[in-house]
Design an enzyme around this catalytic site. Sequence first.
Site, short mmCIF file in Angstrom:
data_model
loop_
_atom_site.label_atom_id
_atom_site.label_comp_id
_atom_site.label_asym_id
_atom_site.label_seq_id
_atom_site.Cartn_x
_atom_site.Cartn_y
_atom_site.Cartn_z
N ASP A 83 -0.56 -4.07 5.95
CA ASP A 83 -1.25 -3.59 7.15
C ASP A 83 -2.73 -3.95 7.16
O ASP A 83 -3.54 -3.29 7.81
CB ASP A 83 -1.09 -2.06 7.27
CG ASP A 83 0.32 -1.65 7.68
OD1 ASP A 83 1.19 -2.54 7.80
OD2 ASP A 83 0.56 -0.44 7.83
N ASP A 89 5.85 4.29 5.09
CA ASP A 89 6.69 3.29 5.74
C ASP A 89 6.65 1.94 5.02
O ASP A 89 7.27 0.96 5.48
CB ASP A 89 6.32 3.13 7.22
CG ASP A 89 4.88 2.73 7.45
OD1 ASP A 89 4.01 3.15 6.66
OD2 ASP A 89 4.61 2.01 8.43
N HIS A 90 5.96 1.88 3.89
CA HIS A 90 5.95 0.69 3.05
C HIS A 90 6.43 1.01 1.63
O HIS A 90 7.23 0.27 1.06
CB HIS A 90 4.55 0.08 3.00
CG HIS A 90 4.10 -0.43 4.33
ND1 HIS A 90 4.16 -1.76 4.69
CD2 HIS A 90 3.58 0.22 5.41
CE1 HIS A 90 3.72 -1.90 5.93
NE2 HIS A 90 3.36 -0.71 6.39
N HIS A 99 0.85 -1.20 0.00
CA HIS A 99 0.00 0.00 0.00
C HIS A 99 0.88 1.25 0.00
O HIS A 99 2.11 1.16 0.09
CB HIS A 99 -0.98 -0.01 1.17
CG HIS A 99 -0.36 -0.01 2.54
ND1 HIS A 99 0.38 -1.06 3.03
CD2 HIS A 99 -0.39 0.91 3.55
CE1 HIS A 99 0.78 -0.80 4.27
NE2 HIS A 99 0.33 0.39 4.60
#
Length: 295
Positions: free
Chosen positions: A172, A98-99, A94
């Site tokens: 997530d 932080d990804h 996504h």
Amino acid sequence: PNISQPCRQGSMLAARLIARSFNCFSSKFHSLPTFHDHRKMKINLIPLLEDNYGYLIIDESTNVGAVVDPVTPDTVLKAVATSGVNVNQVLTTHHHWDHAGGNEELNSKKPGMTFYGGDDRIGALNKKVVHNETFSIGSMKVTCYETPCHTTGHICYFLEGEGADPAVFTGDTLFAGGCGRFFEGTAPQMYRALIEVLSGLPDNTRVYCGHEYTAQNLKFAKHVEPHNTDILAMIEEVTKKRKAGEPTIPTTIGLEKKINPFMRVKEDAVQKFAGNTDPVEVMRIIREAKDHFRG
């Protein structure tokens, strides 16, 4: 339940060698990097940032691999170099920084890679995927599942292959013992993602999520089901692992059905906690309760 995986001794040795190449994990990383053997496929768990996980997938029959959510490219590229695998694919779950925040830098340091994802907000995206779309990593088949709720364009990636144990990368959406916040979605969407999509995967599918949130998630799970012996046993095992600096990932789909309240919204004990028997409404109620939980 035992979340230790096959070939643990060899995997831990390999992980320690990688940790040394990272200049001692204890001072730089939140968890020990580990290898997980899926027979014909290996997955290298890479701790990133304060509690994130990225992953290196290796198809052993072709020595072809891919990386998942490589937010800190230098760390991920070091793991790739150590493994000697040929990596030209990036799976992004996504758009959150932080990804996906390392994609542009990774693209500049290693041009020509294919960046998969389901959201135009993902940096360096050049292959947008949709629900049930498939592609390959070497001989491994990847199926993309749209799981909107945490973000509208969230994708989970399910990997399978002949003779290989299956794995799913859930970002997530699904955590060990929990699920992501409903930032851009609704309870019906998370119900579909967890109960109608991910729960339908084989029980032995290992779950590789995006964060080391397990200990806190299990505190809430115990709050919801204080007499669930699977949760109590999992808390003991997770406590030991975290004291040793070991990751609590992966779990399995089968284990999540036993310990994760968001996968158990049809169970009497969870519905009693929520004071409701509609599973979708239970999903909404317990997510709201988790958002305010400080246990």
